[in-house]
Design a protein around this motif. Structure first.
Motif, PDB file in Angstrom:
ATOM      1  N   ALA A  56      14.485 -21.423 -26.714  1.00  0.00           N
ATOM      2  CA  ALA A  56      14.064 -20.851 -27.991  1.00  0.00           C
ATOM      3  C   ALA A  56      12.560 -20.586 -27.950  1.00  0.00           C
ATOM      4  CB  ALA A  56      14.401 -21.815 -29.134  1.00  0.00           C
ATOM      5  N   TRP A  57      11.820 -21.588 -27.483  1.00  0.00           N
ATOM      6  CA  TRP A  57      10.367 -21.437 -27.442  1.00  0.00           C
ATOM      7  C   TRP A  57       9.954 -20.258 -26.566  1.00  0.00           C
ATOM      8  CZ3 TRP A  57       7.254 -22.562 -22.999  1.00  0.00           C
ATOM      9  CH2 TRP A  57       5.874 -22.371 -23.235  1.00  0.00           C
ATOM     10  N   SER A  58      10.544 -20.177 -25.344  1.00  0.00           N
ATOM     11  CA  SER A  58      10.091 -19.115 -24.439  1.00  0.00           C
ATOM     12  C   SER A  58      10.643 -17.745 -24.841  1.00  0.00           C
ATOM     13  CB  SER A  58      10.447 -19.449 -22.984  1.00  0.00           C
ATOM     14  OG  SER A  58      11.843 -19.517 -22.837  1.00  0.00           O
ATOM     15  N   LEU A  59      11.931 -17.697 -25.204  1.00  0.00           N
ATOM     16  CA  LEU A  59      12.523 -16.399 -25.562  1.00  0.00           C
ATOM     17  C   LEU A  59      11.931 -15.851 -26.860  1.00  0.00           C
ATOM     18  CD1 LEU A  59      16.291 -16.976 -24.683  1.00  0.00           C
ATOM     19  CD2 LEU A  59      14.727 -15.398 -23.558  1.00  0.00           C
ATOM     20  N   MET A  60      11.783 -16.750 -27.857  1.00  0.00           N
ATOM     21  CA  MET A  60      11.253 -16.289 -29.131  1.00  0.00           C
ATOM     22  C   MET A  60       9.797 -15.875 -28.987  1.00  0.00           C
ATOM     23  SD  MET A  60      13.097 -19.069 -31.572  1.00  0.00           S
ATOM     24  CE  MET A  60      14.887 -19.115 -31.698  1.00  0.00           C
ATOM     25  N   GLY A  61       9.081 -16.594 -28.121  1.00  0.00           N
ATOM     26  CA  GLY A  61       7.694 -16.225 -27.871  1.00  0.00           C
ATOM     27  C   GLY A  61       7.606 -14.894 -27.144  1.00  0.00           C
ATOM     28  N   TRP A  62       8.570 -14.691 -26.247  1.00  0.00           N
ATOM     29  CA  TRP A  62       8.548 -13.506 -25.387  1.00  0.00           C
ATOM     30  C   TRP A  62       8.904 -12.242 -26.176  1.00  0.00           C
ATOM     31  CZ3 TRP A  62      12.861 -11.482 -21.891  1.00  0.00           C
ATOM     32  CH2 TRP A  62      12.342 -10.565 -20.966  1.00  0.00           C
ATOM     33  N   VAL A  63      10.016 -12.305 -26.926  1.00  0.00           N
ATOM     34  CA  VAL A  63      10.407 -11.113 -27.676  1.00  0.00           C
ATOM     35  C   VAL A  63       9.728 -11.057 -29.044  1.00  0.00           C
ATOM     36  CG1 VAL A  63      12.639 -10.816 -26.552  1.00  0.00           C
ATOM     37  CG2 VAL A  63      12.488 -12.219 -28.611  1.00  0.00           C
ATOM     38  N   GLY A  64       9.146 -12.180 -29.462  1.00  0.00           N
ATOM     39  CA  GLY A  64       8.438 -12.198 -30.731  1.00  0.00           C
ATOM     40  C   GLY A  64       9.335 -12.164 -31.951  1.00  0.00           C
ATOM     41  N   ASN A  65      10.610 -12.463 -31.744  1.00  0.00           N
ATOM     42  CA  ASN A  65      11.530 -12.453 -32.883  1.00  0.00           C
ATOM     43  C   ASN A  65      12.490 -13.628 -32.763  1.00  0.00           C
ATOM     44  OD1 ASN A  65      14.162 -11.831 -34.238  1.00  0.00           O
ATOM     45  ND2 ASN A  65      13.005 -10.045 -34.934  1.00  0.00           N
ATOM     46  N   PHE A  66      12.574 -14.417 -33.830  1.00  0.00           N
ATOM     47  CA  PHE A  66      13.421 -15.610 -33.849  1.00  0.00           C
ATOM     48  C   PHE A  66      14.885 -15.264 -33.597  1.00  0.00           C
ATOM     49  CE2 PHE A  66      16.166 -18.521 -36.239  1.00  0.00           C
ATOM     50  CZ  PHE A  66      15.740 -19.762 -35.801  1.00  0.00           C
ATOM     51  N   TRP A  67      15.380 -14.241 -34.312  1.00  0.00           N
ATOM     52  CA  TRP A  67      16.816 -13.940 -34.284  1.00  0.00           C
ATOM     53  C   TRP A  67      17.261 -13.399 -32.941  1.00  0.00           C
ATOM     54  CZ3 TRP A  67      18.590 -16.412 -38.189  1.00  0.00           C
ATOM     55  CH2 TRP A  67      17.779 -16.563 -39.330  1.00  0.00           C
ATOM     56  N   ILE A  68      16.459 -12.490 -32.378  1.00  0.00           N
ATOM     57  CA  ILE A  68      16.814 -11.958 -31.053  1.00  0.00           C
ATOM     58  C   ILE A  68      16.756 -13.077 -30.027  1.00  0.00           C
ATOM     59  CG2 ILE A  68      16.172 -10.307 -29.240  1.00  0.00           C
ATOM     60  CD1 ILE A  68      15.030  -8.517 -31.455  1.00  0.00           C
ATOM     61  N   GLY A  69      15.728 -13.933 -30.168  1.00  0.00           N
ATOM     62  CA  GLY A  69      15.595 -15.072 -29.268  1.00  0.00           C
ATOM     63  C   GLY A  69      16.803 -15.995 -29.369  1.00  0.00           C
ATOM     64  N   LEU A  70      17.288 -16.183 -30.580  1.00  0.00           N
ATOM     65  CA  LEU A  70      18.428 -17.073 -30.817  1.00  0.00           C
ATOM     66  C   LEU A  70      19.693 -16.530 -30.146  1.00  0.00           C
ATOM     67  CD1 LEU A  70      18.928 -19.702 -32.450  1.00  0.00           C
ATOM     68  CD2 LEU A  70      19.734 -18.273 -34.325  1.00  0.00           C
ATOM     69  N   VAL A  71      19.947 -15.238 -30.364  1.00  0.00           N
ATOM     70  CA  VAL A  71      21.138 -14.619 -29.774  1.00  0.00           C
ATOM     71  C   VAL A  71      21.043 -14.647 -28.247  1.00  0.00           C
ATOM     72  CG1 VAL A  71      22.439 -12.469 -29.544  1.00  0.00           C
ATOM     73  CG2 VAL A  71      21.598 -13.180 -31.791  1.00  0.00           C
ATOM     74  N   ALA A  72      19.873 -14.305 -27.730  1.00  0.00           N
ATOM     75  CA  ALA A  72      19.691 -14.291 -26.279  1.00  0.00           C
ATOM     76  C   ALA A  72      19.875 -15.695 -25.717  1.00  0.00           C
ATOM     77  CB  ALA A  72      18.305 -13.752 -25.931  1.00  0.00           C
ATOM     78  N   GLY A  73      19.331 -16.679 -26.429  1.00  0.00           N
ATOM     79  CA  GLY A  73      19.446 -18.070 -25.976  1.00  0.00           C
ATOM     80  C   GLY A  73      20.896 -18.526 -25.917  1.00  0.00           C
ATOM     81  N   VAL A  74      21.680 -18.140 -26.927  1.00  0.00           N
ATOM     82  CA  VAL A  74      23.102 -18.505 -26.946  1.00  0.00           C
ATOM     83  C   VAL A  74      23.826 -17.885 -25.755  1.00  0.00           C
ATOM     84  CG1 VAL A  74      25.266 -18.127 -28.211  1.00  0.00           C
ATOM     85  CG2 VAL A  74      23.263 -18.982 -29.420  1.00  0.00           C
ATOM     86  N   MET A  75      23.488 -16.631 -25.461  1.00  0.00           N
ATOM     87  CA  MET A  75      24.098 -15.949 -24.303  1.00  0.00           C
ATOM     88  C   MET A  75      23.783 -16.696 -23.011  1.00  0.00           C
ATOM     89  SD  MET A  75      25.554 -13.261 -25.502  1.00  0.00           S
ATOM     90  CE  MET A  75      25.492 -11.901 -26.623  1.00  0.00           C
ATOM     91  N   VAL A  76      22.500 -17.043 -22.855  1.00  0.00           N
ATOM     92  CA  VAL A  76      22.083 -17.747 -21.643  1.00  0.00           C
ATOM     93  C   VAL A  76      22.848 -19.066 -21.528  1.00  0.00           C
ATOM     94  CG1 VAL A  76      20.150 -18.893 -20.475  1.00  0.00           C
ATOM     95  CG2 VAL A  76      19.795 -16.688 -21.586  1.00  0.00           C
ATOM     96  N   ALA A  77      22.960 -19.793 -22.647  1.00  0.00           N
ATOM     97  CA  ALA A  77      23.637 -21.088 -22.630  1.00  0.00           C
ATOM     98  C   ALA A  77      25.114 -20.940 -22.254  1.00  0.00           C
ATOM     99  CB  ALA A  77      23.498 -21.771 -23.991  1.00  0.00           C
ATOM    100  N   LEU A  78      25.769 -19.910 -22.812  1.00  0.00           N
ATOM    101  CA  LEU A  78      27.185 -19.681 -22.499  1.00  0.00           C
ATOM    102  C   LEU A  78      27.385 -19.424 -21.011  1.00  0.00           C
ATOM    103  CD1 LEU A  78      28.821 -17.432 -25.257  1.00  0.00           C
ATOM    104  CD2 LEU A  78      29.749 -19.538 -24.296  1.00  0.00           C
TER     105      LEU A  78
END
Lengths: 298, 237
Positions: free
Chosen positions: A52-74
């Motif tokens: 969450a920290w790296s993805l949200m920081g990278w894309v600058g958006n909480f929601w996109i970071g959240l969705v991307a993070g869930v994908m990575v985890a799956l």
């Protein structure tokens, strides 16, 4: 304690309990259905928070970071099941603990290499930033309310999914009689892979959504793992309903333990010994009901 | 040999270090009802577990419609048209009767859909009254009906029944035999293990007797009845 503090602490306790449920439900599902003790479960919570920290920081958006993070985890969950976990179903618990402990060490080292050992914070998303004024001098953060709401929605979906879908039927059948489930033409290996991935995704997701209200730090996985095991043991191994009740109890006891002041014979019990309270609860439950609140007797 | 549904040749299997199946040959033709007999511990259940892919065979061949299936996973075997009613029935205790049935329902190997949920309930009216009950609330006879009904819902070509009427009251056992008769009439092959020699002899096209993990007799039931001495040593009758 005044009414306002009591209200806020109750809300916090429930919110913490719901978050614990999300982590513990994956742990108890993986144990209850596949018989695998996954002590690396907490690592996924930690990985989720760092993602969450790296993805949200990278894309600058909480929601996109959240969705991307869930994908990575799956994807990570599916991959790990295929690489390691599927070999553990017919092994004893010691071997499962050894392999998953190995995973803890690997994840810890990888985390150190990729993200470093610093403590980070994740900002609360704009949309959920702020508080709801409940009374004149009582406000509650919207983010925490949202977090509780999300946990409740996921819990309800989980109950419905297990009780009322075909996949849920297959999962329960596999739990009851693995050989017979296979003999009806159901590919139980695929179902196990899905459950493992789902379980660790829940843990990672919990780490992601809790990142804005706690900090992101290296030891967060082991901290949540221990509390989650307490929840699973109190609720009964493999019981989702038990995990929910135990998680809420642990959440409330832990939260109130830190704010109550109680001296007995001049010894300060709370908050001094509040760190012990949930373990005292576990010891009590284990004495009265060794199989946990909703566990099956062996 | 080519027209056999299932063909087993020189099959050997081990439980750990002990050698339990010693070179079994067995053939099941389409629509044929085969009785598998033998005293306890002679390898009947072990042989069935091999056929279901639940126990790996050490050597030999198992062919289904001419294709080698020895190394296939259990669920793929089931999808190729083998259904299994195990000893102890294998009812999912935490599922309702309805769920036990719906879970299994699917088209058979070549898309056949002769057995539907409704048809199974017609054949087993007792299950109809118990749809909402949990698997653990059923009597032994009802459990066996559920197990057979569930197996039929996979629309199999071969039904394997281990201990078809074990532990059932005579009247209930008679129901089960008549159901096996219905299965036979519908053209499904079956391999049946049971202690009731006369009921088996009446319904089966062939009798196979196993002694110490090997087949010692494989012929029509009338031939077996003509051998009272062997019947006594092989089956204790």
């Amino acid at each position: 304690m005044d009414a306002a503090t009591f209200f806020i602490q109750t809300m916090n306790g429930i919110q913490y309990g719901l978050l614990l449920f999300l982590v513990a439900s994956g742990l108890t599902l993986i144990f209850g259905i596949m018989g695998v003790i996954n002590i690396a479960h907490g690592s996924f919570y930690m990985i989720g928070a760092y993602l969450a920290w790296s993805l949200m920081g990278w894309v600058g958006n909480f929601w996109i970071g959240l969705v991307a993070g869930v994908m990575v985890a799956l994807v990570l969950g599916l991959l790990l099941e295929w690489l390691f976990i599927r070999f553990l179903y017919d092994r004893d618990h010691l071997q499962q603990v050894l392999v998953t402990y190995g995973l803890i060490l690997i994840f810890s080292e990888l985390r150190s290499m990729i993200w470093g050992d610093d403590v980070h914070s994740v900002p609360i998303p704009e949309l959920l930033n702020g508080s709801i004024q409940i009374t004149e001098n009582l406000a509650y953060p919207i983010y925490r309310l949202w977090l509780s709401g999300v946990c409740i929605v996921i819990a309800v979906l989980m109950f419905l999914g297990i009780q009322h879908t075909r996949l849920g039927m297959m999962i329960r059948a596999g739990e009851s009689d693995r050989e017979m489930t296979k003999a009806l033409g159901i590919n139980i290996g695929l179902i196990y892979r899905f459950i493992f991935a789902l379980g660790i995704t829940l843990a990672a997701f919990s780490g992601m959504i809790s990142a804005p209200i706690s900090s992101v730090f290296p030891g967060m996985g082991s901290q949540v793992l221990i509390v989650s095991f307490v929840v699973v043991v109190i609720g009964g191994l493999g019981s989702i309903k038990g995990a929910m009740i135990a998680a809420l109890s642990v959440g409330l006891i832990d939260t109130f333990g830190k704010v109550i002041h109680l001296d007995i014979f001049g010894i300060n019990i709370f908050p001094e010994m509040s760190g012990m309270s949930i373990f005292a609860l576990m010891a009590l439950i284990l004495t009265l009901r060794p199989q946990g609140l909703f566990g099956r007797e062996h | 040999m080519t027209d056999a549904l299932m063909h087993v040749a020189s099959l050997h299997a081990h439980y750990g270090l002990s050698h339990v199946i010693h070179g079994v040959n067995l053939e099941i033709k389409p629509g044929e009802t085969v009785a598998l007999m033998g005293r306890n511990g002679m390898g009947k259940t072990t042989l069935i577990k091999c056929l279901m892919g639940l126990l790996p065979a050490s050597s030999g061949a198992i062919r289904l419609r001419g294709q080698d299936i020895k190394s296939l996973a259990t669920h793929s075997l089931a999808r190729r048209g083998i259904a299994y009613v195990p000893e102890g029935r294998g009812i999912f205790q935490n599922l309702s009767v309805k769920e036990n049935l719906l879970l299994a329902a699917r088209a058979g190997f070549e898309g056949r859909m002769e057995w539907t949920y409704d048809r199974v309930l017609d054949v087993f009216p007792r299950l109809k009254e118990r749809l909402a009950h949990g698997g653990q609330q059923l009597s032994g006879g009802e459990q066996q009906m559920l197990s057979i009904g569930r197996a039929l819902l996979t629309n199999p070509d071969l039904l394997i029944l281990d201990e078809a009427t074990e532990g059932l009251a005579p009247l209930i056992a008679r129901d089960i035999w008549s159901i096996i008769g219905i299965v036979k009439k519908s053209g499904i092959s079956s391999l049946i293990v049971d202690k009731n020699f006369s009921a088996l002899a009446k319904i089966s096209n062939r009798s196979v007797v196993m002694v110490k993990g090997a087949v010692v007799f494989d012929d029509v039931p009338t031939k077996l009845i003509e051998q009272p001495k062997e019947l006594k040593t092989w089956l204790g009758i």
